[in-house]
Design a protein around this motif. Structure first.
Motif, PDB file in Angstrom:
ATOM      1  N   PRO A 193       0.811  -1.228   0.000  1.00 15.42           N
ATOM      2  CA  PRO A 193       0.000   0.000   0.000  1.00 15.42           C
ATOM      3  C   PRO A 193       0.845   1.280   0.000  1.00 15.42           C
ATOM      4  O   PRO A 193       0.422   2.301  -0.537  1.00 15.42           O
ATOM      5  CB  PRO A 193      -0.832  -0.102   1.279  1.00 15.42           C
ATOM      6  CG  PRO A 193      -0.873  -1.563   1.582  1.00 15.42           C
ATOM      7  CD  PRO A 193       0.457  -2.102   1.113  1.00 15.42           C
ATOM      8  N   ALA A 194       2.024   1.222   0.562  1.00 14.54           N
ATOM      9  CA  ALA A 194       2.879   2.408   0.606  1.00 14.54           C
ATOM     10  C   ALA A 194       3.363   2.807  -0.780  1.00 14.54           C
ATOM     11  O   ALA A 194       3.795   3.944  -0.985  1.00 14.54           O
ATOM     12  CB  ALA A 194       4.074   2.163   1.525  1.00 14.54           C
ATOM     13  N   PHE A 195       3.283   1.902  -1.746  1.00 18.27           N
ATOM     14  CA  PHE A 195       3.745   2.181  -3.099  1.00 18.27           C
ATOM     15  C   PHE A 195       2.640   2.691  -4.022  1.00 18.27           C
ATOM     16  O   PHE A 195       2.916   3.055  -5.156  1.00 18.27           O
ATOM     17  CB  PHE A 195       4.387   0.929  -3.712  1.00 18.27           C
ATOM     18  CG  PHE A 195       5.764   0.689  -3.200  1.00 18.27           C
ATOM     19  CD1 PHE A 195       6.866   1.263  -3.816  1.00 18.27           C
ATOM     20  CD2 PHE A 195       5.972  -0.098  -2.085  1.00 18.27           C
ATOM     21  CE1 PHE A 195       8.147   1.053  -3.341  1.00 18.27           C
ATOM     22  CE2 PHE A 195       7.247  -0.316  -1.598  1.00 18.27           C
ATOM     23  CZ  PHE A 195       8.331   0.264  -2.222  1.00 18.27           C
ATOM     24  N   LEU A 255       0.846   5.238  -8.921  1.00 16.21           N
ATOM     25  CA  LEU A 255      -0.072   6.171  -9.580  1.00 16.21           C
ATOM     26  C   LEU A 255       0.680   7.322 -10.250  1.00 16.21           C
ATOM     27  O   LEU A 255       0.234   7.849 -11.268  1.00 16.21           O
ATOM     28  CB  LEU A 255      -1.110   6.690  -8.589  1.00 16.21           C
ATOM     29  CG  LEU A 255      -2.110   5.637  -8.102  1.00 16.21           C
ATOM     30  CD1 LEU A 255      -2.918   6.164  -6.926  1.00 16.21           C
ATOM     31  CD2 LEU A 255      -3.017   5.192  -9.230  1.00 16.21           C
ATOM     32  N   ASP A 256       1.819   7.704  -9.692  1.00 17.74           N
ATOM     33  CA  ASP A 256       2.649   8.726 -10.336  1.00 17.74           C
ATOM     34  C   ASP A 256       3.220   8.201 -11.648  1.00 17.74           C
ATOM     35  O   ASP A 256       3.269   8.908 -12.642  1.00 17.74           O
ATOM     36  CB  ASP A 256       3.807   9.155  -9.426  1.00 17.74           C
ATOM     37  CG  ASP A 256       3.374  10.081  -8.308  1.00 17.74           C
ATOM     38  OD1 ASP A 256       2.243  10.603  -8.368  1.00 17.74           O
ATOM     39  OD2 ASP A 256       4.175  10.279  -7.370  1.00 17.74           O
ATOM     40  N   ARG A 257       3.662   6.949 -11.626  1.00 16.05           N
ATOM     41  CA  ARG A 257       4.277   6.358 -12.819  1.00 16.05           C
ATOM     42  C   ARG A 257       3.232   5.942 -13.852  1.00 16.05           C
ATOM     43  O   ARG A 257       3.436   6.106 -15.046  1.00 16.05           O
ATOM     44  CB  ARG A 257       5.126   5.145 -12.394  1.00 16.05           C
ATOM     45  CG  ARG A 257       5.821   4.426 -13.510  1.00 16.05           C
ATOM     46  CD  ARG A 257       6.890   5.313 -14.139  1.00 16.05           C
ATOM     47  NE  ARG A 257       7.622   4.628 -15.168  1.00 16.05           N
ATOM     48  CZ  ARG A 257       8.915   4.442 -15.160  1.00 16.05           C
ATOM     49  NH1 ARG A 257       9.645   4.905 -14.174  1.00 16.05           N
ATOM     50  NH2 ARG A 257       9.507   3.814 -16.138  1.00 16.05           N
ATOM     51  N   GLU A 311      -6.650   2.434  -7.815  1.00 18.18           N
ATOM     52  CA  GLU A 311      -6.253   2.009  -6.481  1.00 18.18           C
ATOM     53  C   GLU A 311      -6.969   0.729  -6.034  1.00 18.18           C
ATOM     54  O   GLU A 311      -6.369  -0.126  -5.390  1.00 18.18           O
ATOM     55  CB  GLU A 311      -6.496   3.140  -5.477  1.00 18.18           C
ATOM     56  CG  GLU A 311      -5.718   2.946  -4.206  1.00 18.18           C
ATOM     57  CD  GLU A 311      -5.685   4.193  -3.342  1.00 18.18           C
ATOM     58  OE1 GLU A 311      -5.785   4.027  -2.112  1.00 18.18           O
ATOM     59  OE2 GLU A 311      -5.542   5.305  -3.888  1.00 18.18           O
ATOM     60  N   ALA A 312      -8.225   0.577  -6.388  1.00 19.04           N
ATOM     61  CA  ALA A 312      -8.966  -0.637  -6.011  1.00 19.04           C
ATOM     62  C   ALA A 312      -8.346  -1.871  -6.674  1.00 19.04           C
ATOM     63  O   ALA A 312      -8.226  -2.930  -6.049  1.00 19.04           O
ATOM     64  CB  ALA A 312     -10.430  -0.505  -6.399  1.00 19.04           C
TER      65      ALA A 312
END
Length: 105
Positions: free
Chosen positions: A11-13, A18-20, A26-27
């Motif tokens: 989850p920390a990634f 999402l930036d990349r 997310e789901a």
């Protein structure tokens, strides 16, 4: 970074993923749950890349920095402190107590 960092702290990634890959959901990332093969398949589906191209894209992404909230063990912290030496004025110790700055009681 290594995939085990990603898998262990999945989850920390999400933000970095999402930036990349801004079209990532997310789901759907939650469903992948750090599974490397599932993530590769997801990137292929998301981008329309060939499998090897997607793997190369992920390898390039893995060559980046770990998110700051991922590695929270003393070995990593001490390594980061040691690297900060270049920003500490000559004659001062980067490991000195920083209580005068209000960070510690």
């Amino acid at each position: 970074m290594k995939w085990h960092h990603v898998q262990d702290n999945w989850p920390a990634f999400f933000e970095a993923i999402l930036d990349r890959w801004p079209d990532a959901d997310e789901a759907e990332l939650e469903e992948i749950d750090g599974d490397q093969r599932a993530f590769i398949a997801y990137v292929i589906e998301l981008t329309g890349q060939e499998p090897e191209e997607a793997r190369a894209d992920i390898r390039e992404w893995l060559s980046g920095e770990l998110p700051s909230d991922v590695v929270m063990d003393p070995r990593h912290d001490n390594h980061s402190i040691a690297l900060s030496k270049k920003y500490v004025p000559e004659g001062e110790d980067e490991y000195d107590d920083d209580s005068r700055f209000g960070d510690e009681e």
